[in-house]
Scaffold this active site. Structure first.
Site, PDB file in Angstrom:
ATOM      1  N   CYS A 178     -36.917 -27.479  32.463  1.00  0.00           N
ATOM      2  CA  CYS A 178     -37.937 -28.169  33.265  1.00  0.00           C
ATOM      3  C   CYS A 178     -37.998 -29.653  32.891  1.00  0.00           C
ATOM      4  O   CYS A 178     -37.085 -30.396  33.199  1.00  0.00           O
ATOM      5  CB  CYS A 178     -39.292 -27.467  33.103  1.00  0.00           C
ATOM      6  SG  CYS A 178     -40.478 -27.894  34.395  1.00  0.00           S
TER       7      CYS A 178
ATOM      8  N   GLU B 242     -38.209 -19.138  28.922  1.00  0.00           N
ATOM      9  CA  GLU B 242     -39.075 -18.759  27.781  1.00  0.00           C
ATOM     10  C   GLU B 242     -40.343 -18.065  28.267  1.00  0.00           C
ATOM     11  O   GLU B 242     -41.015 -17.398  27.490  1.00  0.00           O
ATOM     12  CB  GLU B 242     -39.401 -20.003  26.934  1.00  0.00           C
ATOM     13  CG  GLU B 242     -40.518 -20.909  27.445  1.00  0.00           C
ATOM     14  CD  GLU B 242     -40.097 -21.813  28.606  1.00  0.00           C
ATOM     15  OE1 GLU B 242     -38.983 -21.635  29.127  1.00  0.00           O
ATOM     16  OE2 GLU B 242     -40.909 -22.681  29.001  1.00  0.00           O
TER      17      GLU B 242
ATOM     18  N   HIS C 278     -38.319 -21.535  33.891  1.00  0.00           N
ATOM     19  CA  HIS C 278     -38.715 -21.406  32.479  1.00  0.00           C
ATOM     20  C   HIS C 278     -38.312 -20.047  31.905  1.00  0.00           C
ATOM     21  O   HIS C 278     -39.116 -19.109  31.923  1.00  0.00           O
ATOM     22  CB  HIS C 278     -40.242 -21.536  32.371  1.00  0.00           C
ATOM     23  CG  HIS C 278     -40.756 -22.930  32.529  1.00  0.00           C
ATOM     24  ND1 HIS C 278     -40.937 -23.777  31.456  1.00  0.00           N
ATOM     25  CD2 HIS C 278     -41.122 -23.632  33.614  1.00  0.00           C
ATOM     26  CE1 HIS C 278     -41.403 -24.948  31.887  1.00  0.00           C
ATOM     27  NE2 HIS C 278     -41.526 -24.873  33.199  1.00  0.00           N
TER      28      HIS C 278
END
Lengths: 730, 230
Positions: free
Chosen positions: B86, B204, B202
């Site tokens: 990002c 994560e 994302h």
């Protein structure tokens, strides 16, 4: 003698001015008048609500704060963790400057949370706009949503839920209530206090500018039509600086040199510093020349009353500021020692060592309290009878279908996804249930807990009957939590009302508190924090009384996560409480407003039954025996059914005929009803869990469309309308 | 093996990334503060999401001039593995470690949703996925609209460097399934050498079923497998 113009600017009355002179034993100078104006404003001084606020149940066995004593309320959830939460309004600033008003509303509530040493873990918000028909209303709604998105996303705090509702009573007074939740170790909660005389007062963060002067006394404490020109009273936010403040303040919060922390919010340094001293029962000395400013020519008055954003005050042990300053430097944050706490009760204000004001904490912090019951006495509450002008009593398939399709074009019913997809709801990786269900669920890492949150209000009910409206408000917020298995344990309230110095406004406030008190007692739940936004009036109209309840619930992380969506054809559908709505239930309903363009009738709730119902649905969810659960509320039974099948594009077959009073039966918003689905093999176990509470199995989940025994609706068109969203894209 | 997670002022995905790599996957991970003087012998660098320096000027622009970025550029140019997620992707573009720019979403609005991605498994970041596997990973950005000159895009495509494309649940990659207007539905690319990855989604935030998806694990597992081979 003081002129009226000046007093009006400060929202002080003549009699209040007389009281100030009496307290001081002399006329106040300009600066002092400013201090009183700020601290005696409704926003800081709660002149009209203090008496009522004292009556509220604000503590319970697991609360860690007393209401109003700190920046937010805290509650112990076990495992040495406390949850800190609060809701706050930023209504008037959002009306003047929607983007910055809403953005700084988020900034302010977040600072209240980390001022207590808590890491912000969730945001919610409750929005009220007028109909999206004029370009002005669209501009306000868009600006507010963009402002929350722009500020909140930059902070890395998930925005997990809330609500948005449209009614023309918000034409010149949109409501923006932001709620923030934080987490902190029980033994690390910070207080907004100093410890002893000699402690230093330090300001951190943004330089002080000329923005927001008279925000508290002007915007928040007067009728709106008088203040529409106060453009400079709205502050401009800097979320990047706020993010640095969060990290830096949480880092210094563990240092023993730090004594207390306080957000610099409404009325700026004045209110923040003096409230700290008041809580600590000591005096205060501030030198305004030590405050870092944006413009060199700022006067002491401007410095003391500026509402520049992203500033915090801390109290630090004398001579022990080095480690704190090192951390602030690491985060590239400005700070300055601007004063110290002193023996006694004096407030001394200096300008480069020259004393420019000597007042006292007592005088400044004890504004007059107004007795609302005296004001409301003259109010005659004419209860309006339920009026249904059109004819809905004959069963006619075309009419029923067309009403259902029409109501799925109401901005209050359609999907709010276009709003919440602008808010980051995944960051911090705890979001177990995203926005769009009865409540949002987050997990707390390294514990065995899930927390549930909802934020809800129904101003139409409060308009019809503010007391019962308030009872329903609490019941429904808690029901949103219970429907997914959570035990509601704490509430925060946002009070958005009209002018409390008028009989009607006073009556609505008093009745609302009565309702809150009854419901809190029966549900045995405290309101641990809150905010009052009064004077929401303009152009000779007042907003509908709009109490908002933010609710928190808790459950074990082994609980099966369900939401409102039916998941599979063949599953059975059950309803707790009464299946059909009633004609009376059309009072204040979406149906009544949409088709009759009025709000009238009679509302009711049986709180004892509600309590039992919530306990039953919690047990049922926790037993793992059901696959979905959804509270029946806005739009009644039929809307709840459509929303249950929409996500997974399913249908239902109900083993009943729609009765002749179809409007009430399908669209009535009668309280205390929950719809759920389950695998038939669990029927007997469900029956034994539900024991003696009223419930029935009413039908089956199917592949598509909605069948009753005497009528069916095609679901596809309804899904399309629902997912199309608002009439104007926000 | 050690992962270094770089923290700029305004970064907010560092702890989510740390939780995913360190706590969920058990890979030794540590933070690198933007004022640090070295990369502290880390094997893999992750530039996480957020709003570094408030995204003032342009997203990622100020961070790209941070002293720690000089070290990271040297590290990447000598073959070190770098992932930009990002805002990290935006920083990598601003630092010229990756080509192209990330413009404002074509909707002109921030967008947060679960996006479906079609995976190209021919990279050291994706070798644990099947070719053309569809994965579900959240996006959360206002400026993720990847654009570059035609020549550059042609080169990236010819060299098979598009690693993730926005797609439908069933793998269609067209404008109907493009959340921000990125050219060719590009969600993530590598550099020519294949050691630097930038992606807008994302991963994560998608490392546990409990929070909606664990489809992001494959990226971290891939780089781990690769490093162990080394």
């Amino acid at each position: 003698m003081i002129n009226e113009e000046t007093l009006k600017e400060l929202a002080l009355s003549k009699s209040e001015y007389k009281l100030i002179v009496e307290r001081l034993g002399r006329e106040p100078n300009d600066l002092e008048l400013g201090l009183f104006g700020a601290l005696w404003s409704e926003h800081c001084g709660y002149k009209h609500t203090k008496k009522l606020l004292r009556s509220i149940k604000s503590t319970a066995k697991n609360t860690l704060t007393e209401a109003g004593a700190e920046n937010a309320g805290a509650i112990n959830i076990g495992s040495n963790k406390a949850i800190v939460m609060k809701i706050e309004s930023h209504n008037h600033p959002s009306a003047v400057e929607p983007y910055e008003g809403a953005a700084t509303g988020v900034g302010g509530i977040v600072r209240d949370i980390f001022a207590m040493g808590a890491r912000p873990i969730a945001l919610l918000n409750s929005l009220r706009f007028s109909n999206l028909e004029s370009s002005r209303n669209i501009q306000i709604a868009k600006g507010v949503v963009e402002g929350i998105s722009g500020y909140g996303n930059c902070l890395g705090i998930p925005n997990i839920g809330g609500e948005c509702f449209f009614d023309e009573s918000y034409e010149s007074n949109p409501l923006v209530n932001a709620m923030c939740v934080g987490i902190v170790d029980n033994d690390r909660i910070l207080s907004a206090k100093a410890e002893k005389p000699g402690d230093l007062l330090i300001i951190i963060g943004a330089e002080t500018g000329r923005d927001g002067i008279h925000g508290a006394s002007g915007l928040a404490s007067q009728n709106f039509e008088e203040t529409i020109e106060l453009r400079s009273a709205v502050q401009v936010g800097n979320p990047f600086l706020e993010k640095l403040l969060i990290e830096a303040c949480l880092e210094i919060s563990s240092l023993k040199e730090l004594v207390g922390m306080q957000d610099c919010g409404a009325a700026g340094i004045t209110s923040a510093a003096i409230e700290m001293a008041e809580r600590s029962n000591i005096g205060l000395e501030i030198d305004v020349s030590k405050v870092p400013v944006r413009e060199s020519s700022m006067t002491p008055y401007e410095i003391m009353l500026s509402e520049s954003q992203e500033r915090m005050l801390i109290a630090v042990k004398e001579n022990e500021y080095k480690n704190i300053f090192d951390i602030l430097e690491k985060w590239d944050l400005k700070c300055s020692i601007i004063g110290k706490f002193i023996d006694g009760n004096d407030v001394l204000i200096l300008n480069d060592n020259e004393l420019i004001s000597r007042t006292s904490i007592d005088a400044l912090t004890s504004p007059p309290e107004y007795d609302l019951s005296k004001i409301s006495k003259s109010y005659k509450n004419n209860k309006s009878k339920l009026s249904i002008k059109n004819k809905y009593d004959s069963f006619n398939i075309e009419t029923i279908s067309s009403h259902l399709e029409s109501i799925f074009s109401s901005n209050n019913i359609v999907s709010k996804k276009s709003i919440y997809k602008k808010y980051d709801h995944h960051v911090q990786t705890n979001t177990v249930l995203e926005p769009g269900s009865d409540s949002a669920i987050i997990r707390i890492k390294n514990t065995d807990k899930f927390l549930l949150f909802s934020c809800d209000g129904n101003s139409r009910f409060s308009l019809i009957d503010p007391k019962i409206g308030a009872e329903i408000n609490i019941a429904e917020s808690c029901r949103n939590i219970s429907a997914l298995g959570g035990e509601p344990i704490a509430l925060t309230d946002g009070l958005n009302f009209g002018d409390p110095s008028k009989p009607k406004g006073a009556f609505q406030l008093i009745e609302t508190f009565k309702g809150f008190n009854t419901a809190c007692d029966i549900f045995n739940i405290p309101i641990i924090s809150g905010n009052a936004s009064l004077f929401n009036e303009g152009h000779n109209t007042s907003i509908n009384p709009t109490p908002i309840i933010g609710a928190m619930g808790i459950m074990n992380n082994k609980t099966k996560i369900i939401n409102k969506n039916f998941i599979k054809p063949g599953h059975k559908i059950g309803v707790l409480g009464n299946f059909w709505g009633t004609n009376k239930g059309l009072s204040g309903s979406e149906f009544q407003t949409f088709f009759e363009n009025e709000i009238s009738g009679d509302i009711s709730i049986d709180l004892e039954f509600e309590k039992k119902l919530q306990s039953s649905i919690r047990n049922l969810v926790r037993s793992g025996l059901i696959e979905s659960s959804h509270d029946i509320s806005l739009g009644g039974l039929i809307v709840a059914l459509v929303l249950s099948i929409e996500k997974n594009q399913l249908g239902v077959e109900i083993e009943k005929s729609v009765p002749d009073n179809w409007a009430g039966a399908l669209f009535g918003e009668d309280q205390s009803r929950v719809i759920f689905s389950y695998d038939e093999k669990n029927f007997n176990e469900i029956k034994s869990v539900l024991n003696d509470i009223k419930w029935e199995q009413i039908g089956t989940v199917t592949e598509k469309n909605i069948y009753f025994e005497n009528i069916y609706f095609e679901s596809e068109e309804l899904f399309l309308r629902y997912n199309k969203g608002f009439s104007t894209d926000l | 093996m050690k992962i270094g997670i770089v923290v700029f002022p305004g970064t907010w995905s560092e702890s989510d990334t740390h939780y995913a790599t360190n706590d969920v996957l058990g890979i030794n991970s540590e933070y690198i503060w933007h004022k640090d003087q070295s990369l502290n012998n880390t094997d893999i660098i992750i530039l996480p999401g957020g709003f570094s320096y408030g995204d003032y000027l342009r997203t990622g622009a100020i961070a790209s001039f941070s002293p720690i970025m000089k070290k990271i550029i040297t590290f990447a140019n000598s073959g070190g593995v770098v992932i930009g997620i990002c805002n990290g992707f935006q920083i990598l573009c601003e630092s010229n470690l990756l080509p192209g720019v990330l413009m404002r979403n074509n909707s002109l609005s921030f967008v947060c949703e679960n996006s479906y991605l079609k995976v190209n498994n021919d990279s050291l970041f994706t070798n644990q996925y099947n070719q053309n596997e569809i994965i579900r990973i959240p996006i959360s950005h206002g400026e993720g609209n990847f654009q570059a000159d035609k020549k550059i895009i042609d080169e990236i495509e010819e060299q098979n460097r598009v690693i993730f494309r926005y797609s439908s649940k069933t793998g269609e990659t067209n404008l109907d399934h493009n959340p921000n207007g990125s050219i060719n539905n590009i969600a993530g690319i590598t550099n020519k050498q294949g050691n630097v990855l930038g992606l807008m989604p994302h991963p994560e935030k998608a490392c546990e079923q409990l929070i909606g998806s664990d489809d992001g694990l494959g990226i971290f597992k891939s780089i781990m497998t690769n490093s162990i081979k080394k």
